[in-house]
Design a protein around this motif. Structure first.
Motif, PDB file in Angstrom:
ATOM      1  N   ARG A 106       0.819  -1.211   0.000  1.00  0.00           N
ATOM      2  CA  ARG A 106       0.000   0.000   0.000  1.00  0.00           C
ATOM      3  C   ARG A 106       0.855   1.265   0.000  1.00  0.00           C
ATOM      4  O   ARG A 106       0.414   2.320  -0.446  1.00  0.00           O
ATOM      5  CB  ARG A 106      -0.923   0.022   1.224  1.00  0.00           C
ATOM      6  N   SER A 107       2.067   1.139   0.523  1.00  0.00           N
ATOM      7  CA  SER A 107       2.932   2.305   0.635  1.00  0.00           C
ATOM      8  C   SER A 107       3.523   2.678  -0.717  1.00  0.00           C
ATOM      9  O   SER A 107       3.890   1.822  -1.512  1.00  0.00           O
ATOM     10  CB  SER A 107       4.064   2.029   1.631  1.00  0.00           C
ATOM     11  N   LYS A 108       3.652   3.960  -0.971  1.00  0.00           N
ATOM     12  CA  LYS A 108       4.289   4.428  -2.203  1.00  0.00           C
ATOM     13  C   LYS A 108       5.787   4.665  -1.996  1.00  0.00           C
ATOM     14  O   LYS A 108       6.493   5.037  -2.919  1.00  0.00           O
ATOM     15  CB  LYS A 108       3.621   5.724  -2.670  1.00  0.00           C
ATOM     16  N   VAL A 109       6.259   4.491  -0.783  1.00  0.00           N
ATOM     17  CA  VAL A 109       7.640   4.836  -0.451  1.00  0.00           C
ATOM     18  C   VAL A 109       8.448   3.639   0.012  1.00  0.00           C
ATOM     19  O   VAL A 109       9.569   3.428  -0.432  1.00  0.00           O
ATOM     20  CB  VAL A 109       7.682   5.935   0.642  1.00  0.00           C
ATOM     21  N   ALA A 110       7.898   2.825   0.911  1.00  0.00           N
ATOM     22  CA  ALA A 110       8.678   1.800   1.619  1.00  0.00           C
ATOM     23  C   ALA A 110       8.916   0.567   0.764  1.00  0.00           C
ATOM     24  O   ALA A 110       8.355  -0.497   0.993  1.00  0.00           O
ATOM     25  CB  ALA A 110       7.968   1.402   2.913  1.00  0.00           C
ATOM     26  N   VAL A 111       9.746   0.716  -0.264  1.00  0.00           N
ATOM     27  CA  VAL A 111       9.982  -0.407  -1.161  1.00  0.00           C
ATOM     28  C   VAL A 111      11.467  -0.675  -1.410  1.00  0.00           C
ATOM     29  O   VAL A 111      11.804  -1.395  -2.341  1.00  0.00           O
ATOM     30  CB  VAL A 111       9.276  -0.196  -2.521  1.00  0.00           C
ATOM     31  N   HIS A 112      12.367  -0.107  -0.607  1.00  0.00           N
ATOM     32  CA  HIS A 112      13.778  -0.428  -0.803  1.00  0.00           C
ATOM     33  C   HIS A 112      13.976  -1.933  -0.620  1.00  0.00           C
ATOM     34  O   HIS A 112      13.335  -2.561   0.220  1.00  0.00           O
ATOM     35  CB  HIS A 112      14.661   0.343   0.188  1.00  0.00           C
ATOM     36  N   GLN A 113      14.861  -2.502  -1.418  1.00  0.00           N
ATOM     37  CA  GLN A 113      15.034  -3.952  -1.448  1.00  0.00           C
ATOM     38  C   GLN A 113      15.293  -4.566  -0.068  1.00  0.00           C
ATOM     39  O   GLN A 113      14.698  -5.595   0.260  1.00  0.00           O
ATOM     40  CB  GLN A 113      16.145  -4.310  -2.438  1.00  0.00           C
ATOM     41  N   PRO A 114      16.164  -3.994   0.786  1.00  0.00           N
ATOM     42  CA  PRO A 114      16.362  -4.611   2.106  1.00  0.00           C
ATOM     43  C   PRO A 114      15.101  -4.620   2.960  1.00  0.00           C
ATOM     44  O   PRO A 114      14.895  -5.546   3.749  1.00  0.00           O
ATOM     45  CB  PRO A 114      17.455  -3.729   2.730  1.00  0.00           C
ATOM     46  N   VAL A 115      14.261  -3.592   2.816  1.00  0.00           N
ATOM     47  CA  VAL A 115      13.012  -3.549   3.569  1.00  0.00           C
ATOM     48  C   VAL A 115      12.088  -4.678   3.116  1.00  0.00           C
ATOM     49  O   VAL A 115      11.517  -5.415   3.933  1.00  0.00           O
ATOM     50  CB  VAL A 115      12.320  -2.179   3.390  1.00  0.00           C
ATOM     51  N   VAL A 116      11.952  -4.835   1.816  1.00  0.00           N
ATOM     52  CA  VAL A 116      11.095  -5.892   1.269  1.00  0.00           C
ATOM     53  C   VAL A 116      11.632  -7.270   1.640  1.00  0.00           C
ATOM     54  O   VAL A 116      10.864  -8.162   2.035  1.00  0.00           O
ATOM     55  CB  VAL A 116      10.969  -5.754  -0.257  1.00  0.00           C
ATOM     56  N   LEU A 117      12.933  -7.455   1.532  1.00  0.00           N
ATOM     57  CA  LEU A 117      13.517  -8.756   1.872  1.00  0.00           C
ATOM     58  C   LEU A 117      13.230  -9.123   3.314  1.00  0.00           C
ATOM     59  O   LEU A 117      12.844 -10.263   3.612  1.00  0.00           O
ATOM     60  CB  LEU A 117      15.027  -8.738   1.616  1.00  0.00           C
ATOM     61  N   GLY A 118      13.390  -8.176   4.214  1.00  0.00           N
ATOM     62  CA  GLY A 118      13.107  -8.453   5.626  1.00  0.00           C
ATOM     63  C   GLY A 118      11.668  -8.856   5.849  1.00  0.00           C
ATOM     64  O   GLY A 118      11.374  -9.772   6.625  1.00  0.00           O
ATOM     65  N   ALA A 119      10.748  -8.183   5.143  1.00  0.00           N
ATOM     66  CA  ALA A 119       9.325  -8.506   5.278  1.00  0.00           C
ATOM     67  C   ALA A 119       9.019  -9.896   4.748  1.00  0.00           C
ATOM     68  O   ALA A 119       8.234 -10.645   5.351  1.00  0.00           O
ATOM     69  CB  ALA A 119       8.487  -7.461   4.537  1.00  0.00           C
ATOM     70  N   LEU A 120       9.637 -10.271   3.640  1.00  0.00           N
ATOM     71  CA  LEU A 120       9.390 -11.604   3.072  1.00  0.00           C
ATOM     72  C   LEU A 120       9.967 -12.701   3.962  1.00  0.00           C
ATOM     73  O   LEU A 120       9.370 -13.775   4.097  1.00  0.00           O
ATOM     74  CB  LEU A 120       9.993 -11.694   1.669  1.00  0.00           C
ATOM     75  N   VAL A 121      11.112 -12.441   4.545  1.00  0.00           N
ATOM     76  CA  VAL A 121      11.685 -13.428   5.471  1.00  0.00           C
ATOM     77  C   VAL A 121      10.742 -13.639   6.657  1.00  0.00           C
ATOM     78  O   VAL A 121      10.478 -14.778   7.068  1.00  0.00           O
ATOM     79  CB  VAL A 121      13.081 -12.978   5.953  1.00  0.00           C
ATOM     80  N   ALA A 122      10.229 -12.545   7.195  1.00  0.00           N
ATOM     81  CA  ALA A 122       9.288 -12.664   8.318  1.00  0.00           C
ATOM     82  C   ALA A 122       8.033 -13.415   7.898  1.00  0.00           C
ATOM     83  O   ALA A 122       7.535 -14.286   8.621  1.00  0.00           O
ATOM     84  CB  ALA A 122       8.928 -11.277   8.838  1.00  0.00           C
ATOM     85  N   ALA A 123       7.513 -13.101   6.705  1.00  0.00           N
ATOM     86  CA  ALA A 123       6.285 -13.746   6.224  1.00  0.00           C
ATOM     87  C   ALA A 123       6.472 -15.236   6.010  1.00  0.00           C
ATOM     88  O   ALA A 123       5.520 -16.011   6.160  1.00  0.00           O
ATOM     89  CB  ALA A 123       5.833 -13.083   4.924  1.00  0.00           C
ATOM     90  N   SER A 124       7.694 -15.651   5.664  1.00  0.00           N
ATOM     91  CA  SER A 124       7.946 -17.071   5.409  1.00  0.00           C
ATOM     92  C   SER A 124       8.405 -17.815   6.656  1.00  0.00           C
ATOM     93  O   SER A 124       8.797 -18.978   6.573  1.00  0.00           O
ATOM     94  CB  SER A 124       8.996 -17.217   4.304  1.00  0.00           C
ATOM     95  N   GLY A 125       8.361 -17.142   7.797  1.00  0.00           N
ATOM     96  CA  GLY A 125       8.696 -17.806   9.054  1.00  0.00           C
ATOM     97  C   GLY A 125      10.173 -17.795   9.400  1.00  0.00           C
ATOM     98  O   GLY A 125      10.607 -18.541  10.284  1.00  0.00           O
ATOM     99  N   GLY A 126      10.937 -16.955   8.729  1.00  0.00           N
ATOM    100  CA  GLY A 126      12.370 -16.890   8.988  1.00  0.00           C
ATOM    101  C   GLY A 126      12.703 -16.050  10.205  1.00  0.00           C
ATOM    102  O   GLY A 126      11.864 -15.319  10.740  1.00  0.00           O
ATOM    103  N   THR A 127      13.947 -16.143  10.630  1.00  0.00           N
ATOM    104  CA  THR A 127      14.420 -15.417  11.803  1.00  0.00           C
ATOM    105  C   THR A 127      15.179 -14.161  11.394  1.00  0.00           C
ATOM    106  O   THR A 127      15.469 -13.932  10.223  1.00  0.00           O
ATOM    107  CB  THR A 127      15.363 -16.304  12.628  1.00  0.00           C
ATOM    108  N   VAL A 128      15.520 -13.366  12.393  1.00  0.00           N
ATOM    109  CA  VAL A 128      16.336 -12.172  12.162  1.00  0.00           C
ATOM    110  C   VAL A 128      17.683 -12.566  11.557  1.00  0.00           C
ATOM    111  O   VAL A 128      18.180 -11.918  10.632  1.00  0.00           O
ATOM    112  CB  VAL A 128      16.530 -11.416  13.493  1.00  0.00           C
ATOM    113  N   HIS A 129      18.268 -13.618  12.059  1.00  0.00           N
ATOM    114  CA  HIS A 129      19.550 -14.093  11.532  1.00  0.00           C
ATOM    115  C   HIS A 129      19.396 -14.550  10.086  1.00  0.00           C
ATOM    116  O   HIS A 129      20.273 -14.298   9.251  1.00  0.00           O
ATOM    117  CB  HIS A 129      20.079 -15.231  12.398  1.00  0.00           C
TER     118      HIS A 129
END
Length: 223
Positions: free
Chosen positions: A117-140
């Motif tokens: 929904r955001s027009k701004v928050a799309v930098h690749q590291p931000v998206v990658l972190g969100a996808l890792v969380a969505a797939s059940g991954g850890t911070v590490h």
């Protein structure tokens, strides 16, 4: 690391990574990268500077629990402030949007919807972190995957641009992995800090070459 996360590691995942040389294309023209040894030097340098920034931000996002759009946009702005080159900022958002399109078809999570929904928050590291969380991954996991993406971009570009032996380049990537394992632990710890205190490592030549690269009449990679 669970099986779903392996998709994010796989270079065939349609996230646009094949168009990213992580600056290698410009470094090759400059003559800074021309063989296995110089590619390894370049890779370790990038991993320890911009790579640490990307990993810390991906890990930070992966640690969030249902953040608001405003929180994600603040994180995105903090990341953007660490990327001095406008062309690199544009490239990061382009890679982020491509990764978001691919990831949103596979995983469903409130954070992914918020980013979409955001027009701004799309930098690749931000998206990658969100996808890792969505797939059940850890911070590490998020930090390690971020480092892997950078390593893969650099080494695959070395093969494509210089015709280096893929076997010897695999050795280069494995050697860099010895540093990555330690730095992923550091990035995971740094991710617990307030976003304004995350790393701001960088390299002025990387930024300058990125601006030059964007003005070329013909190039193989976006960045």
């Amino acid at each position: 690391m669970n099986s779903a996360l392996m998709m994010l590691v796989d270079g065939r995942f349609p996230a646009g990574g094949h168009t990213n040389s992580a600056g290698v294309e410009a470094a090759v023209r400059l003559g800074d990268v021309h063989d296995d040894a110089t590619l390894e030097r370049y890779l370790v340098g990038r991993l320890s500077t911009t790579g640490m920034v990307d990993a810390a931000f991906s890990a930070h996002v992966a640690a969030l629990v249902d953040p608001t759009e405003g929180v994600l946009e603040e994180i995105d702005a903090e990341y953007a402030s660490r990327v001095l080159s406008p062309r690199l900022r544009d490239a990061s958002r382009r890679f982020g949007r491509q990764m978001l399109r691919a990831g949103a078809t596979v995983w469903s999570a409130p954070m992914i919807d918020t980013i979409a929904r955001s027009k701004v928050a799309v930098h690749q590291p931000v998206v990658l972190g969100a996808l890792v969380a969505a797939s059940g991954g850890t911070v590490h996991d998020a930090a390690l995957l971020s480092f892997h993406h950078l390593s893969a971009a650099v080494t695959s570009a070395g093969v494509r641009l210089l015709g280096l032996d893929p076997m010897s380049v695999a050795v280069v990537q494995a050697a860099a992995g010895e540093h990555v394992d330690r730095w992923a632990d550091d990035a995971a710890w740094l991710a617990l800090l307030p976003v304004a205190e995350l790393p701001a490592n960088g390299g002025s030549l990387t930024e300058i070459l990125a601006e030059d690269h964007g003005r070329w009449d013909a190039r193989l990679f976006v960045a």
